[in-house]
Design an enzyme around this catalytic site. Sequence first.
Site, short mmCIF file in Angstrom:
data_model
loop_
_atom_site.label_atom_id
_atom_site.label_comp_id
_atom_site.label_asym_id
_atom_site.label_seq_id
_atom_site.Cartn_x
_atom_site.Cartn_y
_atom_site.Cartn_z
N CYS A 1 0.81 -1.22 0.00
CA CYS A 1 0.00 0.00 0.00
C CYS A 1 0.84 1.27 0.00
CB CYS A 1 -0.98 0.00 1.17
SG CYS A 1 -0.22 -0.14 2.80
N CYS B 1 -3.48 -2.52 -1.15
CA CYS B 1 -2.50 -3.50 -0.69
C CYS B 1 -2.26 -4.61 -1.71
CB CYS B 1 -2.96 -4.11 0.63
SG CYS B 1 -3.23 -2.89 1.93
N LYS C 1 -6.98 -8.65 10.78
CA LYS C 1 -6.82 -7.22 10.54
C LYS C 1 -8.16 -6.65 10.09
CE LYS C 1 -3.99 -3.90 7.95
NZ LYS C 1 -2.89 -3.75 6.98
N ARG D 1 -1.80 6.19 8.08
CA ARG D 1 -1.82 6.51 6.65
C ARG D 1 -1.21 7.88 6.40
NH1 ARG D 1 -7.81 3.76 5.68
NH2 ARG D 1 -7.06 1.63 6.02
N ARG E 1 -10.86 -0.46 1.89
CA ARG E 1 -10.23 -1.78 2.00
C ARG E 1 -11.18 -2.82 2.59
NH1 ARG E 1 -4.66 1.08 4.05
NH2 ARG E 1 -3.90 1.61 1.96
N GLU F 1 -9.96 -16.73 9.97
CA GLU F 1 -8.74 -16.14 9.40
C GLU F 1 -7.49 -16.68 10.11
OE1 GLU F 1 -8.05 -14.23 6.92
OE2 GLU F 1 -9.88 -13.21 6.31
N LYS G 1 -5.14 -6.83 14.91
CA LYS G 1 -5.04 -5.40 14.66
C LYS G 1 -6.42 -4.84 14.30
CE LYS G 1 -2.78 -2.09 11.56
NZ LYS G 1 -1.94 -1.91 10.35
N SER H 1 -2.19 3.33 15.37
CA SER H 1 -1.92 4.76 15.39
C SER H 1 -3.05 5.58 16.00
CB SER H 1 -1.64 5.24 13.96
OG SER H 1 -2.74 4.95 13.10
N TYR I 1 3.50 2.29 19.24
CA TYR I 1 4.23 3.55 19.09
C TYR I 1 4.60 4.14 20.45
CZ TYR I 1 2.22 2.94 14.47
OH TYR I 1 1.86 2.42 13.26
#
Length: 325
Positions: free
Chosen positions: A121, A129, A194, A204, A216, A232, A247, A273, A312
């Site tokens: 991406c 992606c 995800k 982003r 997405r 998944e 995520k 984020s 982060y």
Amino acid sequence: MKEFQRHRRLRRTAGIRNMVRETHLHTEDFIYPIFVKEGTDIKNEVPSMPGVYQWSLDRLNEEVDEAVGLDIETIIVFGVPAEKDEVGSSAYVHNGIVQEGIRQIKERYPAVTVIADTCLCQFTDHGHCGVVRDGEIVNDDSLTLLVKTAVSQAEAGADIIAPSNMMDGFVSAIRDGLDEAGFENIPIMSYAVKYASAFYGPFRDAAHSSPKSGDRKTYQMDPANRFEALREADSDVEEGADFLIVKPALSYLDIIRDVKERHPLPIVAYNVSGEYSMVKAAAKNGWVNEKDIVLEKLTSMKRAGADLILTYHAKDAANWLKGEK
């Protein structure tokens, strides 16, 4: 008086509370994300992520040195290329920005575990992606490019490949590609679960990876779904994943617990984020105590079942944990 339990006995002093604490955070739990950008003399703070920067290679050591100095043992590298095209070719060239960042970190700190984010991406001019054809994100053709990306990252010295694209069959394809290239000992840290989340906006901004059109939702998961997450994860385990990422983390603690109870693999919570930026904004306004709320948040992820936390907040949290010893 009717008999009752005196639970407060085990909370009476700090020493007793420490003795019976069930969940502990450690610096080695953290995976620290670094954004490497093509160019020179770059240290660009991400506007929506205070304290997070894009780094050019000539200044990358500043960030890595600080992280290593805080005893952070694991870094994941995201790339911000100078050029993009419809097939994300700069994602899998020998001297791509992620590949060069990996080489530099491993040369300086061979013992640091370096993870490569494996996606297209940031490198495609449309921001998706995978390969886009007639408005559709084409699954199988995308796998071919993702395999090339993973192999090139392993050749650069990545210790772990972390595919984040959510194409069907991506773990199987990458596992086969790595094995055929002689990298059968390189593990895959799969973004197994995800979600198509609203919490990704600041990333982003940092990675310059917003889709130019559409969204997405055809390949990332519906936030309303729980059992789909287990399907998944099951698929990725069957295909050869070594770690499983959930995520985002904070709004999906139930999913972390579900996946942990189902699979005896290391589970990674991605503290994304948006989760980071909300805390930073609230702390800046004096609405919350940043240290207390971050450590509580990260502890909740471990309590839910995460073995590792991609965050982060890693440098701040490492500093705070040092201060508590």
